[in-house]
Design a protein around this motif. Structure first.
Motif, PDB file in Angstrom:
ATOM      1  N   TYR A 292     -14.256   4.145   1.818  1.00  0.00           N
ATOM      2  CA  TYR A 292     -13.798   5.862   3.221  1.00  0.00           C
ATOM      3  C   TYR A 292     -14.733   6.538   3.863  1.00  0.00           C
ATOM      4  O   TYR A 292     -14.611   6.993   4.743  1.00  0.00           O
ATOM      5  CB  TYR A 292     -12.899   6.853   1.657  1.00  0.00           C
ATOM      6  CG  TYR A 292     -12.509   8.133   1.594  1.00  0.00           C
ATOM      7  CD1 TYR A 292     -13.595   8.705   2.493  1.00  0.00           C
ATOM      8  CD2 TYR A 292     -11.331   7.482   1.369  1.00  0.00           C
ATOM      9  CE1 TYR A 292     -12.024  10.115   3.103  1.00  0.00           C
ATOM     10  CE2 TYR A 292     -10.702   8.974   1.560  1.00  0.00           C
ATOM     11  CZ  TYR A 292     -10.951  10.165   1.883  1.00  0.00           C
ATOM     12  OH  TYR A 292     -10.342  10.569   3.314  1.00  0.00           O
TER      13      TYR A 292
ATOM     14  N   PRO B  34     -10.638   2.210  -9.908  1.00  0.00           N
ATOM     15  CA  PRO B  34     -10.810   1.071  -8.770  1.00  0.00           C
ATOM     16  C   PRO B  34     -11.681   0.477  -9.536  1.00  0.00           C
ATOM     17  O   PRO B  34     -12.984   0.247 -10.018  1.00  0.00           O
ATOM     18  CB  PRO B  34     -11.279   2.523  -8.327  1.00  0.00           C
ATOM     19  CG  PRO B  34     -11.587   3.824  -9.068  1.00  0.00           C
ATOM     20  CD  PRO B  34     -11.080   3.373  -9.796  1.00  0.00           C
TER      21      PRO B  34
ATOM     22  N   ILE C  46     -12.711  -0.227  -3.809  1.00  0.00           N
ATOM     23  CA  ILE C  46     -12.488   0.496  -4.184  1.00  0.00           C
ATOM     24  C   ILE C  46     -13.502   1.364  -3.261  1.00  0.00           C
ATOM     25  O   ILE C  46     -13.826   1.864  -4.388  1.00  0.00           O
ATOM     26  CB  ILE C  46     -11.545   0.652  -5.016  1.00  0.00           C
ATOM     27  CG1 ILE C  46     -10.293  -0.718  -4.913  1.00  0.00           C
ATOM     28  CG2 ILE C  46     -10.947   1.821  -4.715  1.00  0.00           C
ATOM     29  CD1 ILE C  46      -9.076  -0.226  -4.119  1.00  0.00           C
TER      30      ILE C  46
ATOM     31  N   GLN D 216      -7.640  -3.358  -7.106  1.00  0.00           N
ATOM     32  CA  GLN D 216      -8.324  -4.185  -6.140  1.00  0.00           C
ATOM     33  C   GLN D 216      -7.868  -4.395  -4.899  1.00  0.00           C
ATOM     34  O   GLN D 216      -6.545  -4.939  -4.865  1.00  0.00           O
ATOM     35  CB  GLN D 216      -8.278  -5.558  -6.674  1.00  0.00           C
ATOM     36  CG  GLN D 216      -9.887  -5.847  -6.619  1.00  0.00           C
ATOM     37  CD  GLN D 216     -11.357  -5.815  -7.218  1.00  0.00           C
ATOM     38  OE1 GLN D 216     -11.376  -4.271  -7.884  1.00  0.00           O
ATOM     39  NE2 GLN D 216     -11.801  -6.264  -6.853  1.00  0.00           N
ATOM     40  N   LEU D 217      -8.645  -3.867  -4.020  1.00  0.00           N
ATOM     41  CA  LEU D 217      -7.846  -4.729  -2.221  1.00  0.00           C
ATOM     42  C   LEU D 217      -8.070  -5.879  -2.718  1.00  0.00           C
ATOM     43  O   LEU D 217      -8.752  -6.982  -3.021  1.00  0.00           O
ATOM     44  CB  LEU D 217      -9.019  -4.126  -1.390  1.00  0.00           C
ATOM     45  CG  LEU D 217      -9.405  -2.723  -1.513  1.00  0.00           C
ATOM     46  CD1 LEU D 217     -10.447  -3.074   0.331  1.00  0.00           C
ATOM     47  CD2 LEU D 217      -7.777  -1.924  -1.221  1.00  0.00           C
TER      48      LEU D 217
ATOM     49  N   ILE E 224      -7.063   5.401  -0.561  1.00  0.00           N
ATOM     50  CA  ILE E 224      -7.539   6.020  -1.516  1.00  0.00           C
ATOM     51  C   ILE E 224      -6.884   7.839  -2.000  1.00  0.00           C
ATOM     52  O   ILE E 224      -6.790   8.290  -2.617  1.00  0.00           O
ATOM     53  CB  ILE E 224      -9.391   5.909  -1.606  1.00  0.00           C
ATOM     54  CG1 ILE E 224      -9.547   4.293  -1.486  1.00  0.00           C
ATOM     55  CG2 ILE E 224      -9.546   7.214  -2.289  1.00  0.00           C
ATOM     56  CD1 ILE E 224     -11.333   4.457  -1.429  1.00  0.00           C
TER      57      ILE E 224
ATOM     58  N   ILE F 161      -7.408   2.307   4.103  1.00  0.00           N
ATOM     59  CA  ILE F 161      -8.889   2.761   3.517  1.00  0.00           C
ATOM     60  C   ILE F 161      -8.750   4.289   3.452  1.00  0.00           C
ATOM     61  O   ILE F 161      -8.205   4.959   1.097  1.00  0.00           O
ATOM     62  CB  ILE F 161     -10.169   2.155   2.823  1.00  0.00           C
ATOM     63  CG1 ILE F 161     -10.356   2.012   1.677  1.00  0.00           C
ATOM     64  CG2 ILE F 161     -11.153   3.173   3.593  1.00  0.00           C
ATOM     65  CD1 ILE F 161     -10.019   0.785   0.909  1.00  0.00           C
TER      66      ILE F 161
ATOM     67  N   LYS G 265       1.256  -1.243   0.292  1.00  0.00           N
ATOM     68  CA  LYS G 265       0.269  -0.238  -0.283  1.00  0.00           C
ATOM     69  C   LYS G 265       0.981   1.275   0.020  1.00  0.00           C
ATOM     70  O   LYS G 265      -0.025   2.351  -0.508  1.00  0.00           O
ATOM     71  CB  LYS G 265      -1.000   0.223   0.508  1.00  0.00           C
ATOM     72  CG  LYS G 265       0.221  -0.180   2.304  1.00  0.00           C
ATOM     73  CD  LYS G 265      -1.461   0.469   3.788  1.00  0.00           C
ATOM     74  CE  LYS G 265      -0.630   0.086   5.338  1.00  0.00           C
ATOM     75  NZ  LYS G 265       0.336   1.185   5.498  1.00  0.00           N
TER      76      LYS G 265
END
Length: 384
Positions: A344, A224, A228, A169-170, A194, A190, A148
């Motif tokens: 978020y 995203p 996301i 993508q997470l 973002i 997150i 990250k």
């Protein structure tokens, strides 16, 4: 999204399907060609071939020709370990439109996640081979606690190789990734992720590469993934497409604009959904059209309401539009859909109140393809 085989040439330590060996029973060439015909007749506009590694099937070119000949846009997602120049040229000749190469960060972290030294170098060669063959080239990345903080560095290496479309993508706790809970983002992460993606997009617009200049409105397109989000200050920046109108997250598309097939014929509303709770039968026992129209597990996202939500998402102001974001992420994390901690708006709301949520694994995954365990949420002070 069509998984042609579970056979793979890389031992990825975060693979959601636990790919490696082929399934005991995978569709034959004749069965695949029949499915291709059914998908075209149903109105599929684009089909992305996945694995395992789709190129490990000897009949891949034949399947691509059948789909392309029926007017379908055919793409493929690959780890690229053995996407040679010859393979890329053959796929282009068969009618393939484009290839997405999965690269999860700079060399060291990518090779760690792939469990395979030299994987990053091979993936970069795959990008070159695909571009030289005349294929459209994109790249995708799983975001987790190993990479990250390296996203901006990673994207620059892709742009240097003339990759103009990048999808983030997470990593979720499904399959092999479920065995590494320490890699999964905590919900408060997150915000940083973002914010970083937004800065990457802004910088790309402000500092275009020469080969990006014909598209000044979005020189580099960061896309995203479905998990996301959601509804933070960068929502429209990250969701809007080049040359299009302003956009935002509008809910999970599983069974609405998307369907998926596994290599044994299992049909699902989305390729990422765990198979055990979301397998909607097998196309050897029903037509694709019958499954699409009639199977309840193909229809759940079409028929959802706010009443299906729970936890924070049930009371959220965006509930009617968002419907708790990505269903597979929520289900594989908390054991059922309808409440998504990777948001978020949610993390920022809690932060303003001096709080955050922490995930704690309470059930481990069993070790099957597309399996998952379960986490619980612990609310704590923002500093932990």
């Amino acid at each position: 999204m069509w998984e042609l085989t579970l056979r793979c040439d890389q031992p990825c330590t975060h693979c959601g399907s636990r790919a490696g060996a082929a399934r005991h029973r995978e569709l034959s060439t004749a069965e695949c060609l029949d499915v291709a015909k059914q998908l075209a007749e149903l109105g599929a506009r684009e089909i992305t071939l996945i694995g395992g590694e789709a190129y490990l099937r000897a009949d891949l070119d034949e399947i691509v020709r059948a789909l392309a000949g029926a007017g379908v846009v055919v793409t493929m997602q690959t780890g690229g370990r053995a996407l040679t120049a010859a393979r890329a040229r053959a796929l282009k000749a068969a009618g393939m439109f484009g290839i997405g190469v999965s690269i999860d960060g700079p060399e060291a972290v990518h090779d760690q996640l792939r469990g395979n030294t030299g994987s990053w170098a091979a993936a970069m060669r795959a990008i070159d081979n695909a571009r030289e063959a005349g294929l459209g080239v994109s790249s995708n990345c799983q975001v987790n606690r190993l990479n990250k903080h390296l996203l901006a560095e990673h994207v620059e290496s892709l742009r240097d190789r003339q990759v103009r479309y990048w999808r983030a993508q997470l990593t979720v706790p499904m399959g092999n990734a479920a065995d590494h809970p320490e890699w999964i983002l905590q919900p408060w992460d997150i915000l940083q992720v973002i914010d970083t993606l937004a800065e990457i997009q802004k910088r790309a617009v402000a500092e275009p590469r020469p080969w990006e200049l014909p598209f000044p409105d979005r020189t580099f397109d960061l896309q995203p993934g479905n998990n996301i989000g959601y509804f933070g200050p960068h929502e429209e920046l990250l969701r809007s497409r080049p040359g299009g109108s302003s956009a935002h997250w509008s809910g999970c598309a599983a069974g609405i604009a998307v369907l998926s097939l596994e290599s044994d014929g299992t049909i699902k509303a989305c390729p990422s959904l765990p198979t055990a709770p979301y397998g909607a039968g097998n196309i050897l026992d029903q037509s694709v059209r019958e499954a699409w129209l009639n199977q309840p597990l193909m229809r759940f996202a079409r028929e959802r309401t706010v009443e299906d939500l729970w936890g924070f998402c049930r009371t959220c102001a965006y509930a009617e539009v968002c419907h708790a974001g990505c269903n597979f992420t929520a289900h594989t994390t908390l054991g059922r859909r309808g409440n998504n901690p990777f948001c978020y708006h949610r993390a920022a709301t809690l932060k303003r109140a001096g709080k955050r949520e922490r995930l704690v694994q309470v059930v481990k995954a069993a070790g099957e393809p597309y399996d998952f365990g379960r986490f619980e949420l612990v609310e704590e002070g923002w500093g932990g």
